[in-house]
Design a protein around this motif. Structure first.
Motif, PDB file in Angstrom:
ATOM      1  N   PRO A   7      -2.031  -4.536  -4.140  1.00  0.00           N
ATOM      2  CA  PRO A   7      -2.436  -3.930  -2.813  1.00  0.00           C
ATOM      3  C   PRO A   7      -1.688  -4.761  -1.817  1.00  0.00           C
ATOM      4  O   PRO A   7      -1.438  -5.786  -1.791  1.00  0.00           O
ATOM      5  N   GLU A  11       2.249  -6.134   4.883  1.00  0.00           N
ATOM      6  CA  GLU A  11       2.644  -7.332   4.199  1.00  0.00           C
ATOM      7  C   GLU A  11       4.305  -7.523   4.535  1.00  0.00           C
ATOM      8  O   GLU A  11       4.905  -8.252   3.595  1.00  0.00           O
ATOM      9  N   ASP A  40      -1.616   0.094   1.484  1.00  0.00           N
ATOM     10  CA  ASP A  40      -2.853   0.396   1.960  1.00  0.00           C
ATOM     11  C   ASP A  40      -2.785   0.936   3.276  1.00  0.00           C
ATOM     12  O   ASP A  40      -3.354   0.351   4.104  1.00  0.00           O
ATOM     13  N   ASP A  93       0.410 -11.902  -1.228  1.00  0.00           N
ATOM     14  CA  ASP A  93       0.603 -13.029  -0.371  1.00  0.00           C
ATOM     15  C   ASP A  93       1.082 -14.241  -1.169  1.00  0.00           C
ATOM     16  O   ASP A  93       1.169 -15.140  -0.603  1.00  0.00           O
ATOM     17  N   GLN A  95      -0.621 -16.018  -3.150  1.00  0.00           N
ATOM     18  CA  GLN A  95      -1.531 -16.931  -3.238  1.00  0.00           C
ATOM     19  C   GLN A  95      -2.050 -17.027  -4.669  1.00  0.00           C
ATOM     20  O   GLN A  95      -2.238 -18.088  -5.283  1.00  0.00           O
ATOM     21  N   LYS A 130     -13.755 -21.162   4.018  1.00  0.00           N
ATOM     22  CA  LYS A 130     -13.559 -20.036   3.029  1.00  0.00           C
ATOM     23  C   LYS A 130     -14.121 -20.407   1.532  1.00  0.00           C
ATOM     24  O   LYS A 130     -14.862 -19.625   0.865  1.00  0.00           O
ATOM     25  N   SER A 203      -3.838 -13.434   6.984  1.00  0.00           N
ATOM     26  CA  SER A 203      -4.854 -13.127   6.225  1.00  0.00           C
ATOM     27  C   SER A 203      -5.487 -11.744   6.726  1.00  0.00           C
ATOM     28  O   SER A 203      -5.525 -11.520   7.857  1.00  0.00           O
ATOM     29  N   LYS A 204      -5.478 -10.870   5.631  1.00  0.00           N
ATOM     30  CA  LYS A 204      -5.984  -9.591   6.268  1.00  0.00           C
ATOM     31  C   LYS A 204      -7.361  -9.493   5.980  1.00  0.00           C
ATOM     32  O   LYS A 204      -8.031  -8.508   5.802  1.00  0.00           O
TER      33      LYS A 204
HETATM   34  N1  UDP Z   1      -5.101  -5.910   1.571  1.00  0.00           N
HETATM   35  C1  UDP Z   1      -5.313  -4.563   1.427  1.00  0.00           C
HETATM   36  N2  UDP Z   1      -5.984  -3.748   2.470  1.00  0.00           N
HETATM   37  C2  UDP Z   1      -6.839  -4.550   3.103  1.00  0.00           C
HETATM   38  C3  UDP Z   1      -6.716  -5.782   3.304  1.00  0.00           C
HETATM   39  C4  UDP Z   1      -5.897  -6.582   2.583  1.00  0.00           C
HETATM   40  O1  UDP Z   1      -4.478  -3.956   0.676  1.00  0.00           O
HETATM   41  O2  UDP Z   1      -7.354  -3.592   3.846  1.00  0.00           O
HETATM   42  C5  UDP Z   1      -4.149  -6.759   0.508  1.00  0.00           C
HETATM   43  C6  UDP Z   1      -3.451  -7.644   1.264  1.00  0.00           C
HETATM   44  O3  UDP Z   1      -2.134  -7.025   1.496  1.00  0.00           O
HETATM   45  C7  UDP Z   1      -3.213  -8.780   0.135  1.00  0.00           C
HETATM   46  C8  UDP Z   1      -4.581  -8.711  -0.754  1.00  0.00           C
HETATM   47  O4  UDP Z   1      -5.217  -7.586  -0.271  1.00  0.00           O
HETATM   48  O5  UDP Z   1      -2.247  -8.326  -0.842  1.00  0.00           O
HETATM   49  C9  UDP Z   1      -5.565  -9.697  -0.129  1.00  0.00           C
HETATM   50  O6  UDP Z   1      -5.441 -10.145   1.168  1.00  0.00           O
HETATM   51  P1  UDP Z   1      -5.587 -11.393   1.692  1.00  0.00           P
HETATM   52  O7  UDP Z   1      -4.474 -12.327   1.318  1.00  0.00           O
HETATM   53  O8  UDP Z   1      -5.255 -11.315   3.419  1.00  0.00           O
HETATM   54  O9  UDP Z   1      -6.930 -11.962   1.880  1.00  0.00           O
HETATM   55  P2  UDP Z   1      -7.221 -13.531   1.568  1.00  0.00           P
HETATM   56  O10 UDP Z   1      -6.339 -14.176   0.501  1.00  0.00           O
HETATM   57  O11 UDP Z   1      -6.933 -14.063   2.821  1.00  0.00           O
HETATM   58  O12 UDP Z   1      -8.858 -13.487   1.272  1.00  0.00           O
END
Ligand code: UDP
Ligand code: MG
Length: 323
Positions: A7, A11, A40, A93, A95, A130, A203-204
Protein backbone atom coordinates in the motif's frame (compact mmCIF):
# COMPACT_ATOMS: atom_id res chain seq x y z
CA UNK A 1 3.99 -17.60 -7.76
CA UNK A 2 4.35 -14.88 -5.17
CA UNK A 3 2.46 -11.58 -4.94
CA UNK A 4 3.96 -8.72 -2.98
CA UNK A 5 1.23 -6.24 -2.02
CA UNK A 6 2.41 -2.76 -1.09
CA UNK A 7 0.00 0.00 0.00
CA UNK A 8 1.29 3.48 -0.85
CA UNK A 9 -0.09 6.83 0.12
CA UNK A 10 1.94 9.87 -0.93
CA UNK A 11 5.19 7.93 -0.91
CA UNK A 12 6.97 9.69 -3.79
CA UNK A 13 10.07 10.37 -1.70
CA UNK A 14 10.52 6.78 -0.60
CA UNK A 15 9.39 5.11 -3.83
CA UNK A 16 12.76 5.11 -5.69
CA UNK A 17 14.55 3.79 -2.62
CA UNK A 18 11.88 1.15 -2.10
CA UNK A 19 12.02 -0.08 -5.68
CA UNK A 20 15.79 -0.12 -5.67
CA UNK A 21 15.80 -2.28 -2.55
CA UNK A 22 12.86 -4.56 -3.35
CA UNK A 23 13.74 -5.46 -6.91
CA UNK A 24 16.97 -7.41 -6.27
CA UNK A 25 15.28 -9.22 -3.38
CA UNK A 26 12.29 -10.19 -5.51
CA UNK A 27 14.43 -11.17 -8.49
CA UNK A 28 16.56 -13.34 -6.24
CA UNK A 29 13.70 -15.32 -4.72
CA UNK A 30 13.82 -17.91 -7.47
CA UNK A 31 10.04 -17.87 -7.96
CA UNK A 32 7.74 -16.04 -10.32
CA UNK A 33 6.36 -12.92 -8.70
CA UNK A 34 4.30 -9.78 -9.12
CA UNK A 35 4.61 -6.65 -7.04
CA UNK A 36 1.13 -5.19 -6.55
CA UNK A 37 1.61 -1.53 -5.67
CA UNK A 38 -1.68 -0.13 -4.39
CA UNK A 39 -1.71 3.62 -4.85
CA UNK A 40 -4.15 4.68 -2.14
CA UNK A 41 -5.35 7.86 -3.83
CA UNK A 42 -2.00 9.64 -3.56
CA UNK A 43 -1.97 13.31 -4.45
CA UNK A 44 1.80 13.56 -4.98
CA UNK A 45 4.09 12.01 -7.58
CA UNK A 46 3.52 8.41 -6.47
CA UNK A 47 1.41 7.35 -9.50
CA UNK A 48 3.86 8.96 -11.91
CA UNK A 49 6.78 7.27 -10.17
CA UNK A 50 5.03 3.92 -10.37
CA UNK A 51 4.28 4.24 -14.06
CA UNK A 52 7.86 5.21 -14.73
CA UNK A 53 9.14 2.21 -12.79
CA UNK A 54 6.81 -0.09 -14.67
CA UNK A 55 8.61 0.63 -17.93
CA UNK A 56 11.70 -1.17 -16.72
CA UNK A 57 10.12 -3.59 -14.26
CA UNK A 58 7.50 -5.80 -15.94
CA UNK A 59 6.63 -7.57 -12.69
CA UNK A 60 5.44 -4.30 -11.18
CA UNK A 61 1.68 -4.06 -11.27
CA UNK A 62 -0.13 -0.90 -10.25
CA UNK A 63 -3.58 -0.62 -8.70
CA UNK A 64 -4.97 2.82 -8.11
CA UNK A 65 -7.80 3.60 -5.74
CA UNK A 66 -10.07 6.46 -6.64
CA UNK A 67 -9.77 8.09 -3.24
CA UNK A 68 -7.69 7.60 -0.13
CA UNK A 69 -9.27 4.62 1.59
CA UNK A 70 -6.72 4.00 4.32
CA UNK A 71 -3.93 1.52 4.93
CA UNK A 72 -6.11 -1.49 5.69
CA UNK A 73 -8.50 -0.91 2.80
CA UNK A 74 -5.55 -0.46 0.44
CA UNK A 75 -4.14 -3.80 1.53
CA UNK A 76 -7.59 -5.33 1.09
CA UNK A 77 -7.72 -4.01 -2.47
CA UNK A 78 -4.34 -5.60 -3.16
CA UNK A 79 -5.38 -8.91 -1.63
CA UNK A 80 -8.57 -8.99 -3.66
CA UNK A 81 -6.59 -8.72 -6.89
CA UNK A 82 -3.30 -10.47 -6.13
CA UNK A 83 -2.78 -13.61 -8.19
CA UNK A 84 0.01 -15.35 -6.27
CA UNK A 85 -0.10 -18.71 -4.51
CA UNK A 86 1.51 -16.84 -1.66
CA UNK A 87 0.91 -13.19 -0.89
CA UNK A 88 3.19 -10.96 1.16
CA UNK A 89 1.98 -7.58 2.41
CA UNK A 90 4.49 -4.94 3.42
CA UNK A 91 4.74 -1.18 3.82
CA UNK A 92 6.44 0.98 1.24
CA UNK A 93 8.53 2.99 3.70
CA UNK A 94 11.21 0.29 4.14
CA UNK A 95 10.42 -0.07 7.83
CA UNK A 96 9.77 -3.69 6.94
CA UNK A 97 13.01 -4.90 5.33
CA UNK A 98 12.14 -6.70 2.05
CA UNK A 99 14.98 -9.18 2.59
CA UNK A 100 12.78 -10.99 5.13
CA UNK A 101 10.45 -12.14 2.33
CA UNK A 102 12.89 -14.90 1.37
CA UNK A 103 12.87 -16.17 4.95
CA UNK A 104 9.07 -16.02 5.12
CA UNK A 105 8.72 -17.99 1.92
CA UNK A 106 11.19 -20.61 3.12
CA UNK A 107 9.40 -21.02 6.47
CA UNK A 108 6.00 -21.27 4.76
CA UNK A 109 7.21 -24.02 2.46
CA UNK A 110 9.26 -25.98 4.96
CA UNK A 111 6.75 -25.87 7.79
CA UNK A 112 3.67 -26.07 5.54
CA UNK A 113 1.94 -23.19 7.30
CA UNK A 114 -0.64 -20.81 5.87
CA UNK A 115 0.56 -17.66 7.57
CA UNK A 116 4.04 -16.40 8.43
CA UNK A 117 3.94 -13.32 10.64
CA UNK A 118 6.74 -10.83 10.59
CA UNK A 119 7.41 -10.08 14.23
CA UNK A 120 9.09 -6.83 15.14
CA UNK A 121 11.65 -8.23 17.51
CA UNK A 122 13.46 -4.93 17.70
CA UNK A 123 11.44 -1.75 17.51
CA UNK A 124 14.05 0.57 18.91
CA UNK A 125 13.72 2.84 15.89
CA UNK A 126 10.07 3.53 16.63
CA UNK A 127 9.30 6.28 19.09
CA UNK A 128 8.74 5.30 22.71
CA UNK A 129 5.22 6.64 22.35
CA UNK A 130 4.47 4.42 19.37
CA UNK A 131 5.90 1.37 21.10
CA UNK A 132 4.03 2.07 24.31
CA UNK A 133 0.67 2.63 22.65
CA UNK A 134 1.22 -0.36 20.38
CA UNK A 135 1.92 -2.61 23.34
CA UNK A 136 -1.24 -1.46 25.11
CA UNK A 137 -3.23 -1.86 21.92
CA UNK A 138 -2.17 -5.44 21.27
CA UNK A 139 -2.69 -6.47 24.84
CA UNK A 140 -6.18 -4.98 24.87
CA UNK A 141 -7.04 -6.50 21.52
CA UNK A 142 -5.93 -9.97 22.48
CA UNK A 143 -8.09 -9.66 25.55
CA UNK A 144 -11.08 -8.34 23.67
CA UNK A 145 -10.92 -10.50 20.58
CA UNK A 146 -9.86 -13.68 22.29
CA UNK A 147 -7.42 -14.24 19.44
CA UNK A 148 -3.73 -14.81 19.82
CA UNK A 149 -2.28 -12.28 17.45
CA UNK A 150 1.46 -12.52 17.92
CA UNK A 151 2.45 -9.43 19.86
CA UNK A 152 4.56 -7.02 17.82
CA UNK A 153 3.24 -8.43 14.56
CA UNK A 154 2.11 -5.69 12.19
CA UNK A 155 0.99 -5.99 8.63
CA UNK A 156 4.19 -7.55 7.35
CA UNK A 157 3.19 -11.14 6.74
CA UNK A 158 3.03 -13.89 4.19
CA UNK A 159 -0.26 -15.66 3.52
CA UNK A 160 -1.17 -18.69 1.48
CA UNK A 161 -3.75 -18.54 -1.28
CA UNK A 162 -6.26 -20.27 1.04
CA UNK A 163 -5.76 -17.56 3.65
CA UNK A 164 -6.17 -14.77 1.12
CA UNK A 165 -9.31 -16.41 -0.25
CA UNK A 166 -10.72 -16.63 3.28
CA UNK A 167 -9.97 -12.94 3.88
CA UNK A 168 -11.44 -11.88 0.56
CA UNK A 169 -14.64 -13.67 1.45
CA UNK A 170 -15.04 -11.69 4.67
CA UNK A 171 -17.18 -8.56 4.86
CA UNK A 172 -15.16 -5.41 4.38
CA UNK A 173 -16.02 -3.04 7.15
CA UNK A 174 -12.97 -1.58 8.80
CA UNK A 175 -11.51 -5.01 9.06
CA UNK A 176 -8.13 -4.82 10.69
CA UNK A 177 -6.10 -7.53 9.04
CA UNK A 178 -3.62 -8.01 11.84
CA UNK A 179 -6.48 -9.35 13.95
CA UNK A 180 -8.63 -10.83 11.22
CA UNK A 181 -5.80 -13.09 10.06
CA UNK A 182 -4.98 -14.61 13.49
CA UNK A 183 -8.72 -14.97 14.11
CA UNK A 184 -8.87 -17.39 11.17
CA UNK A 185 -6.73 -19.68 13.24
CA UNK A 186 -4.86 -21.14 10.27
CA UNK A 187 -1.50 -22.86 10.92
CA UNK A 188 1.11 -20.17 11.32
CA UNK A 189 4.74 -19.46 12.08
CA UNK A 190 6.69 -16.32 12.83
CA UNK A 191 9.86 -14.72 11.53
CA UNK A 192 11.65 -12.09 13.57
CA UNK A 193 12.95 -8.93 12.01
CA UNK A 194 14.30 -5.61 13.01
CA UNK A 195 11.95 -2.69 12.47
CA UNK A 196 13.92 -0.07 10.63
CA UNK A 197 13.62 3.65 10.40
CA UNK A 198 11.31 5.07 7.75
CA UNK A 199 13.64 5.53 4.76
CA UNK A 200 12.13 8.83 3.59
CA UNK A 201 8.99 10.92 3.89
CA UNK A 202 6.84 11.11 6.97
CA UNK A 203 4.45 8.73 8.69
CA UNK A 204 1.00 8.53 7.15
CA UNK A 205 -0.29 7.35 10.49
CA UNK A 206 -0.91 10.37 12.66
CA UNK A 207 -2.31 9.81 16.12
CA UNK A 208 -5.87 10.22 14.85
CA UNK A 209 -5.43 7.34 12.38
CA UNK A 210 -3.83 5.20 15.04
CA UNK A 211 -6.77 5.82 17.31
CA UNK A 212 -9.16 5.03 14.52
CA UNK A 213 -7.38 1.79 13.77
CA UNK A 214 -7.75 0.84 17.42
CA UNK A 215 -11.43 1.68 17.52
CA UNK A 216 -12.06 -0.14 14.24
CA UNK A 217 -10.29 -3.15 15.63
CA UNK A 218 -12.80 -3.37 18.42
CA UNK A 219 -16.01 -2.28 16.77
CA UNK A 220 -15.59 -2.58 13.00
CA UNK A 221 -17.03 0.88 12.32
CA UNK A 222 -17.14 4.38 13.73
CA UNK A 223 -20.26 4.98 15.81
CA UNK A 224 -19.16 7.96 17.83
CA UNK A 225 -22.49 8.88 19.42
CA UNK A 226 -23.18 5.36 20.62
CA UNK A 227 -19.64 5.01 21.83
CA UNK A 228 -20.05 8.26 23.70
CA UNK A 229 -22.54 6.52 25.98
CA UNK A 230 -20.00 3.81 26.68
CA UNK A 231 -17.30 6.28 27.61
CA UNK A 232 -19.72 8.32 29.66
CA UNK A 233 -20.65 5.17 31.52
CA UNK A 234 -17.03 4.37 32.22
CA UNK A 235 -16.39 7.93 33.37
CA UNK A 236 -19.48 7.74 35.55
CA UNK A 237 -18.16 4.54 37.04
CA UNK A 238 -14.92 6.21 38.03
CA UNK A 239 -16.87 9.16 39.37
CA UNK A 240 -19.12 6.85 41.38
CA UNK A 241 -16.08 5.15 42.85
CA UNK A 242 -14.74 8.52 43.96
CA UNK A 243 -18.12 9.36 45.43
CA UNK A 244 -18.20 6.04 47.20
CA UNK A 245 -14.88 6.72 48.87
CA UNK A 246 -15.93 10.22 49.77
CA UNK A 247 -19.27 9.10 51.11
CA UNK A 248 -17.69 6.37 53.19
CA UNK A 249 -15.24 8.92 54.56
CA UNK A 250 -18.02 11.40 55.33
CA UNK A 251 -19.97 8.71 57.06
CA UNK A 252 -17.00 7.67 59.14
CA UNK A 253 -16.55 11.30 60.13
CA UNK A 254 -20.20 11.21 61.19
CA UNK A 255 -21.28 14.34 59.38
CA UNK A 256 -24.11 12.99 57.26
CA UNK A 257 -27.84 12.59 57.30
CA UNK A 258 -28.73 8.90 57.60
CA UNK A 259 -29.33 7.32 54.17
CA UNK A 260 -27.38 9.88 52.19
CA UNK A 261 -24.37 7.62 51.62
CA UNK A 262 -26.22 4.73 50.08
CA UNK A 263 -28.45 6.99 48.01
CA UNK A 264 -25.53 8.79 46.41
CA UNK A 265 -23.62 5.59 45.69
CA UNK A 266 -26.59 3.82 44.18
CA UNK A 267 -27.74 6.72 42.02
CA UNK A 268 -24.27 7.37 40.63
CA UNK A 269 -23.43 3.69 40.22
CA UNK A 270 -26.65 2.78 38.48
CA UNK A 271 -26.43 5.72 36.11
CA UNK A 272 -22.97 4.65 35.06
CA UNK A 273 -23.88 1.02 34.60
CA UNK A 274 -26.94 1.89 32.54
CA UNK A 275 -24.99 4.12 30.20
CA UNK A 276 -22.31 1.48 29.84
CA UNK A 277 -24.85 -1.19 28.99
CA UNK A 278 -26.57 1.12 26.53
CA UNK A 279 -23.24 1.87 24.89
CA UNK A 280 -22.35 -1.78 24.51
CA UNK A 281 -25.77 -2.51 23.05
CA UNK A 282 -25.26 0.42 20.72
CA UNK A 283 -22.05 -1.10 19.41
CA UNK A 284 -23.92 -4.16 18.26
CA UNK A 285 -26.79 -2.19 16.77
CA UNK A 286 -24.17 -0.07 15.04
CA UNK A 287 -22.58 -3.11 13.46
CA UNK A 288 -25.91 -4.13 12.04
CA UNK A 289 -26.34 -0.60 10.76
CA UNK A 290 -22.97 -0.70 9.02
CA UNK A 291 -23.67 -4.13 7.58
CA UNK A 292 -26.99 -2.91 6.20
CA UNK A 293 -25.28 0.05 4.54
CA UNK A 294 -22.86 -2.30 2.77
CA UNK A 295 -20.56 0.58 1.98
CA UNK A 296 -17.55 -0.49 -0.08
CA UNK A 297 -14.23 0.01 1.67
CA UNK A 298 -12.54 1.33 -1.47
CA UNK A 299 -13.12 2.10 -5.11
CA UNK A 300 -10.69 0.75 -7.63
CA UNK A 301 -9.86 3.14 -10.45
CA UNK A 302 -7.15 1.32 -12.33
CA UNK A 303 -5.33 -1.98 -12.56
CA UNK A 304 -2.29 -1.99 -14.84
CA UNK A 305 -2.98 -5.64 -15.63
CA UNK A 306 -6.04 -4.54 -17.56
CA UNK A 307 -4.78 -1.13 -18.58
CA UNK A 308 -6.36 -1.45 -22.00
CA UNK A 309 -9.81 -1.61 -20.39
CA UNK A 310 -11.27 1.87 -19.84
CA UNK A 311 -11.00 2.74 -16.17
CA UNK A 312 -14.69 3.56 -15.91
CA UNK A 313 -15.64 0.01 -16.77
CA UNK A 314 -13.52 -1.52 -14.07
CA UNK A 315 -14.29 1.02 -11.38
CA UNK A 316 -16.70 -1.18 -9.50
CA UNK A 317 -14.62 -4.33 -9.58
CA UNK A 318 -12.89 -3.50 -6.35
CA UNK A 319 -15.98 -2.42 -4.52
CA UNK A 320 -17.05 -5.45 -2.60
CA UNK A 321 -20.25 -5.73 -0.73
CA UNK A 322 -20.92 -7.63 2.41
CA UNK A 323 -22.46 -10.98 1.75
N1 UDP B 1 -0.76 4.02 3.79
C1 UDP B 1 -1.81 3.91 2.89
N2 UDP B 1 -2.94 4.66 3.09
C2 UDP B 1 -3.06 5.53 4.15
C3 UDP B 1 -2.00 5.60 5.08
C4 UDP B 1 -0.87 4.83 4.87
O1 UDP B 1 -1.74 3.15 1.93
O2 UDP B 1 -4.09 6.18 4.27
C5 UDP B 1 0.46 3.20 3.58
C6 UDP B 1 1.75 3.98 3.59
O3 UDP B 1 2.05 4.49 2.33
C7 UDP B 1 2.74 2.92 4.04
C8 UDP B 1 1.91 2.05 4.97
O4 UDP B 1 0.55 2.30 4.64
O5 UDP B 1 3.21 2.13 2.98
C9 UDP B 1 2.16 2.34 6.43
O6 UDP B 1 2.06 3.72 6.70
P1 UDP B 1 3.14 4.50 7.56
O7 UDP B 1 4.50 3.96 7.31
O8 UDP B 1 2.95 5.96 7.33
O9 UDP B 1 2.66 4.14 9.03
P2 UDP B 1 3.61 3.93 10.31
O10 UDP B 1 4.70 2.99 9.93
O11 UDP B 1 4.11 5.28 10.65
O12 UDP B 1 2.68 3.37 11.33
MG1 MG C 1 5.86 3.09 8.44
Amino acid sequence: MLSIVVPMFNEESVLPLFIERLRPVADGLGVGYEVVAVDDGSSDGTPVGLQRARRTWPQLRVLRLRANAGHQAAISAGLARALGDYVVTLDADLQDPPEVIAEMLRVAREQHVDVVYGVRADRSTDTAFKRGTARLFYRAMNRLSGTTAPPEAGDYRLMSRATVAAINALPEYGRVLRFVVPALGFPSATVDYRREERAAGSSKYPLAKMLRLSVDSVTAFSLAPLRFATYLGLLGGVFALGLLLFALYARAAGEVVAGWTSTVVIVAGMGAVQLLALGVLGEYVGRLYAAAQARPAYHLAYDSLEADTPAAQTSDLGSRRAS
